[in-house]
Design a protein around this motif. Structure first.
Motif, short mmCIF file in Angstrom:
data_model
loop_
_atom_site.label_atom_id
_atom_site.label_comp_id
_atom_site.label_asym_id
_atom_site.label_seq_id
_atom_site.Cartn_x
_atom_site.Cartn_y
_atom_site.Cartn_z
N GLN A 96 0.83 -1.21 0.00
CA GLN A 96 0.00 0.00 0.00
C GLN A 96 0.86 1.25 0.00
O GLN A 96 2.06 1.21 0.29
CB GLN A 96 -0.93 0.01 1.21
N GLY A 108 -3.63 6.02 9.74
CA GLY A 108 -2.99 5.52 10.96
C GLY A 108 -3.47 6.18 12.24
O GLY A 108 -2.88 5.99 13.29
N GLY A 157 -6.30 5.55 13.83
CA GLY A 157 -6.88 4.50 14.71
C GLY A 157 -5.79 3.72 15.42
O GLY A 157 -5.89 3.42 16.63
N1 PLP Z 1 -2.94 -1.63 10.14
C1 PLP Z 1 -2.49 -1.75 8.89
C2 PLP Z 1 -1.37 -2.70 8.59
C3 PLP Z 1 -3.05 -1.01 7.87
O1 PLP Z 1 -2.58 -1.15 6.63
C4 PLP Z 1 -4.11 -0.09 8.16
C5 PLP Z 1 -4.71 0.74 7.12
O2 PLP Z 1 -4.37 0.73 5.98
C6 PLP Z 1 -4.54 0.02 9.47
C7 PLP Z 1 -3.93 -0.75 10.42
C8 PLP Z 1 -5.63 0.95 9.88
O3 PLP Z 1 -5.28 2.27 9.72
P1 PLP Z 1 -6.10 3.43 10.42
O4 PLP Z 1 -5.45 3.67 11.74
O5 PLP Z 1 -5.96 4.59 9.47
O6 PLP Z 1 -7.50 2.97 10.59
#
Ligand code: PLP
Length: 274
Positions: A52, A217, A219
């Motif tokens: 990503q 990131g 969350g």
């Molecule tokens: N963990 C991983 C590995 C992710 O790729 C993602 C989002 O792409 C998340 C957690 C969650 O991200 P966010 O904190 O933006 O919800």
């Protein structure tokens, strides 16, 4: 060789199970930065590799669940872990392996950020994974931190309106999580309201002003900073308030290294002291 134990040198420890995000915005890197910023040590076990950038998640692959379980067993024989934080779990076998670990260590509080989709909305889950999270992880959670779409998905509510969020949160409490913090960023309001549910306590609200960008990131930053404050001995309400304040500050200092979402600066305090 024998090593000398020196507990006066011990920092609190959070053990994280999270996916790797090469952009550095979310996942395990977010956890390490947010936990380190609180003066807590992050021990880390990667659950999945993702492909990503700041705009899109193209694909992801879970790690081998037996190896993940072994990593956790070896580590827990060595270190005293104060809090376990779980993020992206990626597949049912990984959920079962984590279940095995947390069942053996019921004394360690668990904070679960049920990562079901990326910040930009790409699904990182399936119905089978949601069932597995509800069955194998939820009964062991001290706190779960879903956003609005996640709480609705976990409770399998088809057409949500505002009151349905209360229903969905109480469903998760009945599955066994002690606290449910529903983060309110996805509601279309200028002031964001986060709601904390508990089986016996009255509902509590925490409010933030809305910031101007889309973030990657946030969350992960919130759940892992709350885990760090719990590891430092704060009670749940205070850990949540401090985690929300820290996350808000890291978003206020966010930067835009790519062409998509902005990334929180979780080490802003260190930069201010430079
Ligand atoms: N963990 C991983 C590995 C992710 O790729 C993602 C989002 O792409 C998340 C957690 C969650 O991200 P966010 O904190 O933006 O919800």
């Amino acid at each position: 060789m024998t090593y000398i134990k020196n507990h006066s040198k011990r920092k609190p420890v959070v053990l994280c199970f999270s996916g790797h995000d090469p952009s550095g915005g979310a996942g395990i890197q977010a956890d390490i930065e947010a936990i380190t910023a609180q003066g807590v040590h992050a021990a880390t076990i990667v659950t999945a590799l993702t492909c990503q950038n700041t705009s899109h998640v193209l694909s992801f692959q879970a790690v081998n669940a037996d190896k993940l379980q072994k990593q956790a067993e070896v580590l827990l024989k060595d270190m005293t872990v104060d809090v376990i934080k779980i993020g992206m779990t990626a597949d049912v076998d990984v959920v079962k392996a984590i279940h095995h670990i947390i069942k053996q260590h019921k004394e360690i509080p668990v904070v679960l950020d049920p990562v079901l989709a990326s910040g930009a909305g790409t699904s990182l889950s399936s119905d089978k994974l949601i069932n597995a999270i509800n069955t194998y992880l939820m009964p062991y959670c001290h706190l779960i931190t879903p956003n609005i779409p996640e709480v609705i998905k976990l409770a399998s509510i088809a057409e949500p309106d505002n009151t349905e969020i209360d229903v969905a949160a109480s469903f998760l409490l009945h599955l066994g999580s002690e606290h449910v913090l529903v983060t309110g960023t996805h509601a279309d309001l200028n002031v964001i309201e986060h709601k904390l549910y508990h089986v016996h306590d009255t509902l509590q609200s925490f409010r933030n002003e809305r910031l101007p960008h889309e973030y990657h990131g946030s969350g992960c930053t919130l759940a892992s900073s709350i885990a760090a404050f719990l590891a430092k001995g704060e009670d749940t309400n205070s850990a949540i308030q401090q985690g929300l304040d820290y996350t808000f500050d890291s978003l206020q200092h966010a930067h835009a290294p790519g062409q998509g979402q902005w990334l929180p600066d979780r080490l802003f305090q260190r930069n201010q002291n430079d």
